[in-house]
Write a protein that holds these residues in place. Structure first.
Motif, PDB file in Angstrom:
ATOM      1  N   LEU A  17      15.501  41.037  34.826  1.00  0.00           N
ATOM      2  CA  LEU A  17      15.016  41.419  33.508  1.00  0.00           C
ATOM      3  C   LEU A  17      16.005  41.012  32.408  1.00  0.00           C
ATOM      4  CD1 LEU A  17      12.680  42.860  32.100  1.00  0.00           C
ATOM      5  CD2 LEU A  17      13.912  45.018  32.393  1.00  0.00           C
ATOM      6  N   SER A  71       0.549  36.935  24.240  1.00  0.00           N
ATOM      7  CA  SER A  71       0.675  37.809  25.420  1.00  0.00           C
ATOM      8  C   SER A  71      -0.601  38.608  25.667  1.00  0.00           C
ATOM      9  CB  SER A  71       1.863  38.757  25.254  1.00  0.00           C
ATOM     10  OG  SER A  71       1.618  39.715  24.238  1.00  0.00           O
ATOM     11  N   GLU A  76       2.203  39.380  29.363  1.00  0.00           N
ATOM     12  CA  GLU A  76       3.606  39.290  28.975  1.00  0.00           C
ATOM     13  C   GLU A  76       4.414  38.434  29.945  1.00  0.00           C
ATOM     14  OE1 GLU A  76       4.737  43.360  28.802  1.00  0.00           O
ATOM     15  OE2 GLU A  76       3.890  43.687  26.803  1.00  0.00           O
ATOM     16  N   LYS A  77       4.195  38.647  31.237  1.00  0.00           N
ATOM     17  CA  LYS A  77       4.976  37.918  32.239  1.00  0.00           C
ATOM     18  C   LYS A  77       4.732  36.414  32.128  1.00  0.00           C
ATOM     19  CE  LYS A  77       5.865  37.511  37.200  1.00  0.00           C
ATOM     20  NZ  LYS A  77       5.624  38.103  38.552  1.00  0.00           N
ATOM     21  N   CYS A  81       7.268  33.296  31.217  1.00  0.00           N
ATOM     22  CA  CYS A  81       7.392  32.160  32.149  1.00  0.00           C
ATOM     23  C   CYS A  81       7.112  30.833  31.450  1.00  0.00           C
ATOM     24  CB  CYS A  81       6.448  32.347  33.335  1.00  0.00           C
ATOM     25  SG  CYS A  81       6.950  33.644  34.492  1.00  0.00           S
ATOM     26  N   LEU A 124      10.227  44.500  27.006  1.00  0.00           N
ATOM     27  CA  LEU A 124      10.065  44.798  28.427  1.00  0.00           C
ATOM     28  C   LEU A 124      11.037  45.880  28.885  1.00  0.00           C
ATOM     29  CD1 LEU A 124       9.460  41.249  29.977  1.00  0.00           C
ATOM     30  CD2 LEU A 124       7.840  43.158  29.859  1.00  0.00           C
ATOM     31  N   PHE A 181      12.788  35.899  37.469  1.00  0.00           N
ATOM     32  CA  PHE A 181      11.860  36.675  36.655  1.00  0.00           C
ATOM     33  C   PHE A 181      10.471  36.705  37.299  1.00  0.00           C
ATOM     34  CE2 PHE A 181       8.898  37.390  33.162  1.00  0.00           C
ATOM     35  CZ  PHE A 181       9.490  38.462  32.503  1.00  0.00           C
ATOM     36  N   TYR A 182      10.015  35.553  37.772  1.00  0.00           N
ATOM     37  CA  TYR A 182       8.677  35.469  38.371  1.00  0.00           C
ATOM     38  C   TYR A 182       8.581  36.320  39.634  1.00  0.00           C
ATOM     39  CZ  TYR A 182       4.371  33.503  40.241  1.00  0.00           C
ATOM     40  OH  TYR A 182       3.097  33.363  40.729  1.00  0.00           O
ATOM     41  N   ILE A 185       9.723  40.614  38.492  1.00  0.00           N
ATOM     42  CA  ILE A 185       9.073  41.370  37.423  1.00  0.00           C
ATOM     43  C   ILE A 185       7.567  41.411  37.635  1.00  0.00           C
ATOM     44  CG2 ILE A 185       8.787  41.618  34.939  1.00  0.00           C
ATOM     45  CD1 ILE A 185      11.679  41.893  35.999  1.00  0.00           C
ATOM     46  N   SER A 187       3.536  41.855  36.922  1.00  0.00           N
ATOM     47  CA  SER A 187       2.737  41.299  35.835  1.00  0.00           C
ATOM     48  C   SER A 187       1.714  42.274  35.276  1.00  0.00           C
ATOM     49  CB  SER A 187       2.003  40.033  36.308  1.00  0.00           C
ATOM     50  OG  SER A 187       1.192  40.340  37.425  1.00  0.00           O
ATOM     51  N   LYS A 189       0.840  45.326  33.542  1.00  0.00           N
ATOM     52  CA  LYS A 189       1.261  46.477  32.741  1.00  0.00           C
ATOM     53  C   LYS A 189       0.167  46.792  31.709  1.00  0.00           C
ATOM     54  CE  LYS A 189       5.097  44.382  31.772  1.00  0.00           C
ATOM     55  NZ  LYS A 189       5.041  43.368  32.812  1.00  0.00           N
TER      56      LYS A 189
END
Length: 392
Positions: A17, A71, A76-77, A81, A124, A181-182, A185, A187, A189
């Motif tokens: 994060l 987003s 967001e994820k 990316c 985040l 991150f991929y 975290i 995806s 939310k």
């Protein structure tokens, strides 16, 4: 401890994060390459070359404002990316071209990548953490931002031995950050986003920008012009005055950002010590740094001036960003922060022209002249901040 709590407190999750903040200020990692870039593009002015370092701020401004809309469409994820992919592709693109215009365009798209990441590097953390954990993570996020700039500036300086184009390879760091991150975290939310939206509707909050927020944005616009002006012009001062080489300048800039990182971690202590005079302390330190860089022609002294600028900048920015929530209109913290970020990035974008304007006004092309002018302006701002505090 439930599985969700265990996951967000896992070191790998936290690092993934925070890692996206490592690249956010890396546009300035190419500052040590400016002297070589001037030779590579002889038809371009010094300001045009310095623009290559700061122009990502232009697209950062736009994408910071658009990232929330994007987003909502892709999540967001995925937005983050996409940003990391843009940083990788367009960060290293100048390695493959000798065209100034193509290099300039690639740097604009690099800024777009930063802009897609910037807002979510903060938001985040707010989604996953609350209270003291959130405050701690925010502090580390700031530290990671400075650490990333310091490391990438240092590595770029090492790559200078092979030519300035090799410095762009530092952006390959975005690849492992993307993978971290991929992988770590989540995806989904949407429920949290829906809750936030519902709360806004329930409370019928209309976001607006208060006058003090505009004041903070304008103030930081000027501070960033002074700070980035130091960052992009320092390598040229070192090499033109034969104080050292580009690698020496790169090392100083790395220490400069590293000092800012350390200051971020101890800012709470500084604030408790100086309280309402913290801002004045930062302004006077930045004034001193600019005056030192202008007056001295000894590498160690000039380097101390540059490093002091990094420390002062960290004090000022930390103090002003901590004020935003106090002076924002009800329910407008996110919008207020975005406006201040736009002010900061506009300052970064125009920093090379600030240097040029000073030279034009005084009809003097001395590369160190702007810093005595900046120093005097900062001294006046510092005195003004003392009177402002007395009236509050």
């Amino acid at each position: 401890m439930d599985s969700k709590s265990s996951k967000i407190n896992n070191f790998s999750f936290r690092f993934a994060l925070l890692s996206i903040s490592l690249v956010l200020t890396s546009a300035y990692a190419l500052s040590p390459a400016i002297p070589q870039m001037i030779k590579s593009f002889p038809d371009q002015s010094v300001s045009s070359i310095e623009l290559l370092v700061t122009v990502p701020a232009f697209s950062v401004m736009i994408l910071v404002l658009l990232s929330s809309y994007i987003s909502k469409k892709v999540g967001e994820k995925l937005t983050v990316c996409i940003g990391l992919v843009l940083v990788t592709v367009f960060g290293i693109f100048p390695f493959f071209t000798s065209s100034y215009m193509l290099t300039l365009v690639s740097r604009i798209f690099l800024g777009a990548g930063f802009g897609l990441i910037n807002s979510f590097a903060v938001s985040l953390i707010s989604e996953f953490y609350k209270g003291s954990q959130k405050a701690s993570m925010m502090g580390f996020r700031s530290g990671f931002e400075s650490l990333g700039q310091a490391i990438m500036t240092f590595v770029a300086g090492l790559f200078l031995a092979f030519g300035w184009k090799y410095t762009t390879l530092v952006y390959l760091i975005a690849i492992p950050i993307f993978l971290l991150f991929y992988y770590y975290i989540p995806s989904d939310k949407k429920s949290q986003n829906l809750k936030n939206d519902a709360d806004k509707v329930k409370n019928n909050i209309k976001q607006k920008i208060s006058l003090p927020v505009w004041g903070i944005a304008i103030f930081l616009f000027l501070i960033v012009i002074f700070y980035i002006g130091m960052t992009v012009r320092f390598p040229l001062i070192v090499t033109s005055y034969h104080l050292g080489n580009a690698e020496d300048a790169s090392l100083t800039l790395s220490i400069m950002t590293f000092g800012g990182m350390l200051l971020g971690f101890v800012f709470g202590f500084i604030y408790k010590t100086f309280k309402k005079y913290t801002l004045s302390l930062g302004i006077f330190c930045m004034a001193a740094s600019n005056i030192i860089v202008n007056l001295s022609h000894i590498f160690i002294i000039v380097s101390i001036g540059a490093i002091l600028s990094g420390i002062a900048y960290a004090i000022i920015v930390a103090y002003m960003f901590s004020l935003i929530s106090d002076v924002s209109s009800l329910g407008s913290n996110t919008l207020s922060t975005s406006v201040v970020l736009v002010g900061c990035n506009l300052g970064a974008l125009l920093a090379p022209y600030g240097l040029k304007i000073v030279a034009t006004i005084f009809n003097n092309n001395s590369i160190s002249l702007p810093f005595i002018v900046y120093g005097v302006i900062l001294l006046m701002m510092g005195v003004g901040s003392l009177f402002l505090k007395k009236s509050v």
